[in-house]
Design an enzyme around this catalytic site. Sequence first.
Site, PDB file in Angstrom:
ATOM      1  N   LEU A 156      34.143  32.291  37.723  1.00 33.89           N
ATOM      2  CA  LEU A 156      33.678  33.540  37.736  1.00 33.89           C
ATOM      3  C   LEU A 156      32.774  32.844  36.058  1.00 33.89           C
ATOM      4  O   LEU A 156      32.848  32.885  35.671  1.00 33.89           O
ATOM      5  CB  LEU A 156      34.190  34.379  37.478  1.00 33.89           C
ATOM      6  CG  LEU A 156      33.282  35.593  37.597  1.00 33.89           C
ATOM      7  CD1 LEU A 156      32.956  36.062  38.764  1.00 33.89           C
ATOM      8  CD2 LEU A 156      34.183  37.415  37.273  1.00 33.89           C
ATOM      9  N   ASN A 198      27.550  36.045  38.999  1.00 33.94           N
ATOM     10  CA  ASN A 198      27.920  37.354  38.642  1.00 33.94           C
ATOM     11  C   ASN A 198      26.666  37.893  38.448  1.00 33.94           C
ATOM     12  O   ASN A 198      26.654  38.634  38.175  1.00 33.94           O
ATOM     13  CB  ASN A 198      29.193  37.381  37.912  1.00 33.94           C
ATOM     14  CG  ASN A 198      30.055  38.085  38.672  1.00 33.94           C
ATOM     15  OD1 ASN A 198      30.091  38.935  39.701  1.00 33.94           O
ATOM     16  ND2 ASN A 198      30.849  38.987  37.839  1.00 33.94           N
ATOM     17  N   ASN A 254      27.055  42.532  40.134  1.00 32.77           N
ATOM     18  CA  ASN A 254      27.995  42.365  39.217  1.00 32.77           C
ATOM     19  C   ASN A 254      29.872  43.001  38.994  1.00 32.77           C
ATOM     20  O   ASN A 254      29.101  44.255  38.887  1.00 32.77           O
ATOM     21  CB  ASN A 254      27.328  41.454  37.383  1.00 32.77           C
ATOM     22  CG  ASN A 254      28.152  41.951  36.768  1.00 32.77           C
ATOM     23  OD1 ASN A 254      29.186  41.257  37.060  1.00 32.77           O
ATOM     24  ND2 ASN A 254      27.789  42.186  35.708  1.00 32.77           N
ATOM     25  N   ARG A 263      35.762  38.070  41.665  1.00 31.41           N
ATOM     26  CA  ARG A 263      36.981  36.193  41.762  1.00 31.41           C
ATOM     27  C   ARG A 263      37.614  36.776  42.873  1.00 31.41           C
ATOM     28  O   ARG A 263      37.881  35.070  42.814  1.00 31.41           O
ATOM     29  CB  ARG A 263      37.640  36.552  40.460  1.00 31.41           C
ATOM     30  CG  ARG A 263      38.348  35.633  39.961  1.00 31.41           C
ATOM     31  CD  ARG A 263      39.467  36.056  38.715  1.00 31.41           C
ATOM     32  NE  ARG A 263      38.790  36.542  37.767  1.00 31.41           N
ATOM     33  CZ  ARG A 263      38.096  35.025  36.857  1.00 31.41           C
ATOM     34  NH1 ARG A 263      38.651  34.150  37.053  1.00 31.41           N
ATOM     35  NH2 ARG A 263      37.342  35.573  35.744  1.00 31.41           N
ATOM     36  N   ASP A 309      37.912  30.737  34.325  1.00 23.22           N
ATOM     37  CA  ASP A 309      37.320  31.319  33.545  1.00 23.22           C
ATOM     38  C   ASP A 309      36.361  30.014  33.339  1.00 23.22           C
ATOM     39  O   ASP A 309      36.733  28.885  33.378  1.00 23.22           O
ATOM     40  CB  ASP A 309      37.216  31.925  32.228  1.00 23.22           C
ATOM     41  CG  ASP A 309      38.444  33.649  32.785  1.00 23.22           C
ATOM     42  OD1 ASP A 309      37.798  33.633  33.653  1.00 23.22           O
ATOM     43  OD2 ASP A 309      39.234  33.428  31.769  1.00 23.22           O
ATOM     44  N   ASP A 310      35.382  30.358  32.975  1.00 23.51           N
ATOM     45  CA  ASP A 310      33.870  29.473  33.010  1.00 23.51           C
ATOM     46  C   ASP A 310      34.508  28.638  31.441  1.00 23.51           C
ATOM     47  O   ASP A 310      33.633  27.666  31.319  1.00 23.51           O
ATOM     48  CB  ASP A 310      32.411  29.928  32.761  1.00 23.51           C
ATOM     49  CG  ASP A 310      32.484  31.140  32.081  1.00 23.51           C
ATOM     50  OD1 ASP A 310      33.659  31.908  31.450  1.00 23.51           O
ATOM     51  OD2 ASP A 310      31.195  31.942  31.957  1.00 23.51           O
ATOM     52  N   GLU A 351      40.985  42.867  36.297  1.00 22.06           N
ATOM     53  CA  GLU A 351      40.855  42.610  37.614  1.00 22.06           C
ATOM     54  C   GLU A 351      42.208  41.525  37.591  1.00 22.06           C
ATOM     55  O   GLU A 351      42.881  41.746  38.515  1.00 22.06           O
ATOM     56  CB  GLU A 351      39.535  41.561  38.435  1.00 22.06           C
ATOM     57  CG  GLU A 351      39.109  40.424  37.629  1.00 22.06           C
ATOM     58  CD  GLU A 351      39.487  40.186  36.558  1.00 22.06           C
ATOM     59  OE1 GLU A 351      39.659  39.549  35.835  1.00 22.06           O
ATOM     60  OE2 GLU A 351      39.117  40.855  35.695  1.00 22.06           O
ATOM     61  N   ASP A 352      42.403  40.851  36.814  1.00 23.32           N
ATOM     62  CA  ASP A 352      43.303  40.405  36.927  1.00 23.32           C
ATOM     63  C   ASP A 352      44.436  40.984  36.829  1.00 23.32           C
ATOM     64  O   ASP A 352      45.856  40.635  37.379  1.00 23.32           O
ATOM     65  CB  ASP A 352      44.128  39.202  35.776  1.00 23.32           C
ATOM     66  CG  ASP A 352      43.278  39.695  33.802  1.00 23.32           C
ATOM     67  OD1 ASP A 352      43.035  41.485  34.102  1.00 23.32           O
ATOM     68  OD2 ASP A 352      43.154  39.316  32.843  1.00 23.32           O
TER      69      ASP A 352
END
Length: 919
Positions: free
Chosen positions: A668, A697, A723, A728, A744-745, A832-833
């Site tokens: 994401l 996103n 967004n 994810r 993660d990026d 979200e995690d």
Amino acid sequence: MTGYTMLRNGGAGNGGQTCMLRWSNRIRLTWLSFTLFVILVFFPLIAHYYLTTLDEADEAGKRIFGPRVGNELCEVKHVLDLCRIRESVSEELLQLEAKRQELNSEIAKLNLKIEACKKSIENAKQDLLQLKNVISQTEHSYKELMAQNQPKLSLPIRLLPEKDDAGLPPPKATRGCRLHNCFDYSRCPLTSGFPVYVYDIDQFVFGSYLDPLVKQAVQATARANVYVTENADIACLYVVLVGEMQEPVVLRPAELEKQLYSLPYWRTDGHNHVIINLSRKSDTQNLLYNVSTGRAMVAQSTFYAVQYRPGFDLVVSPLVHAMSEPNFMEIPPQVPVKRKYLFTFQGEKIESLRSSLQEARSFEEEMEGDPPADYDDRIIATLKAVQDSKLDQVLVEFTCKNQPKPSLPTEWALCGEREDRLELLKLSTFALIITPGDPRLIISSGCATRLFEALEVGAVPVVLGEQVQLPYQDMLQWNEAALVVPKPRVTEVHFLLRSLSDSDLLAMRRQGRFLWETYFSTADSIFNTVLAMIRTRIQIPAAPIREEAAAEIPHRSGKAAGTDPNMADNGDLDLGPVETEPPYASPRYLRNFTLTVTDFYRSWNSAPGPFHLFPHTPFDPVLPSEAKFLGSGTGFRPIGGGAGGSGKEFQAALGGNVPREQFTVVMLTYEREEVLMNSLERLNGLPYLNKVVVVWNSPKLPSEDLLWPDIGVPIMVVRTEKNSLNNRFLPWNEIETEAILSIDDDAHLRHDEIMFGFRVWREARDRIVGFPGRYHAWDIPHQSWLYNSNYSCELSMVLTGAAFFHKYYAYLYSYVMPQAIRDMVDEYINCEDIAMNFLVSHITRKPPIKVTSRWTFRCPGCPQALSHDDSHFHERHKCINFFVKVYGYMPLLYTQFRVDSVLFKTRLPHDKTKCFKFI
């Protein structure tokens, strides 16, 4: 004297000889002088002449000794230097010649070797050609054997029935209807997809009499249902809604029967029809009593024994929440297990067996014979005795303070309003439900309403009366969520309730909450359950669940990705067998058309995973206790895989029981192009990587001149509608593997760490396996849950910024998990995690697995992320407490288990790395 004389004489006699000697000496001196003169004068002249003659004979530009003019005489000084240079060059030429001869010798030797290699290559090509021929012959033989032993299978041709089909032979009595004699299976092939046609009730007279809320709720859920079709000619099932009726409308049975038989697809007997009569109130009329429904199935909340056809009709729950979703903030938590009252009951019995709700003539016909035994007096006396004993705090009231709700004869009427009843049930550990005194009334709207309210607030139902038919009883195992006790055992109820342990109580309460949310809570869940019940009975597999179509963003690639030595350097650690195959997908779920009744109870009751109510996924998991593996079709790998049964070495296999497998990276990102490109380049050369799905996103597209790296596998850039961090976990159709690495990026992971995490996930496919661990804690002063990111040995969450999980959980997160949780994630742009950890722990009742000892993985120099905001942790505190409200309890489980490999700590020789240990 004599000697002296002789000397003098001799000297006088030799005087002439002395003169001659002197003259001779003079001549010799003169000759010597002359000779020297000639040499000194004439020799230079002769030499000059000779040299001059030689210079004149040479070319004009090569004169060396000739007369010089002007400055040419100065060049003579370089003669010696040139001579020395000539000698040096001669020596170098000699050396080069020697080297040339050596190289020629080596070239000759290499030519001989090349000729030998060419011969070896030719031999190898011949051997390879022979092997290919052998393989081709083997494959051909294998196909021949398969063709001989296995018949060719293909989907049967769909034979559409005629519009005016003759129907089935009529049964002797419609009360004896069962699926085998009243349902037309020819309209529902296994490959039909279970098409369902819902009548537009506004086109019929009785449609105007329906309760507007019930009608709107059913129409809304039918429009969104995956099985509903507008083509009635191909339909397998026809659905007609007949209730609940508005007050004070009373539709006579004959009139309703006439309208049913006038339906355009009724076909004389109503086969393959289901008539749905939903109840919103406890006093809903038994609308279909004395109505001949033919071969049509009936789904309602009230049944007399003479009406109900087991295995054919359906007992459904009342529609309490018609057009609204449950308010999770008003639902009490499932803990503490013990509440104020051990059990409660409020109700008032209607004594008369003859009620104006039934026609007197028909009811008298049903009451022929001996009257049924009535245990209600014994029940009242026993429960009052328990209350008076004060051994436990109980509340039983057999007379309503206000006017009781209307109900059927011999049924215990509800007291008070719904809100008052819920408040009492919130204080009750158990909720008593006394079935009607008439045993021939097997279920009523009042009993179903009591059951609904008890499950809603977490009071464990205790049903007195084993003759009752609970909703969906032939599919659900009610003994896991409720107690059904025969009325003669009412004296033992108190003992039975006190003997249940807290763990059993909590398990029953959790299972009851699952049943309520999945099959009772909304119009959508009730309608889906009715269709799922019928579809499961006729053994048609569920439709594939919807996958998110990935809208790819065009991008330019081709930039050669370098390999970061810090990422790819694994030291002496052997990661396992190095894969050289191109990307391949995981095997799809292959049990669609082999589903049998042996799976029914597992499918419907494996809390809390609604496997068959919802469409199946291509990666439907099977719980580990059932000795099967996620993503079936691969089978077991023999344990004794090595020589002598010692098992395969660490570097010879990836572990687990799926022989071939890859994973997909889902990354994401939001407008951090430089960070994203660096993260993608770090994935270059990563083994077992199938593809990378970049979830873009941002509404702003990537730069047009951005050059994406070529990492050896496809990079899919997916554009999202909005967004949202929930993106994810969307089950993108481009994800073709069961294993997903959510990252993660700005996560900074080495290849050996990723590979180790993948190995561990293959051993625990139903859990989240990742790197950053977190835990939750109870805040005693504030009586709430806290999110904690401090380093500790104990953890309960693994952040999905760097974690493996099964794609099945992406479907559950996006389509099954309560919408309120996803709304909270969008509101805070956070959590979200945590939501994913809650979901997986709720389903598996297992904690996640943390691998390696590292705690953070942010890349150095990356821009600041959202997690550095001061409000980040405050929002996560709120998220945890809200999620607990939604689930009704804290599903997260603590663990101090962490997986490391001893090979990370100790550098062992390759022939010694035969173990894979957990510490």
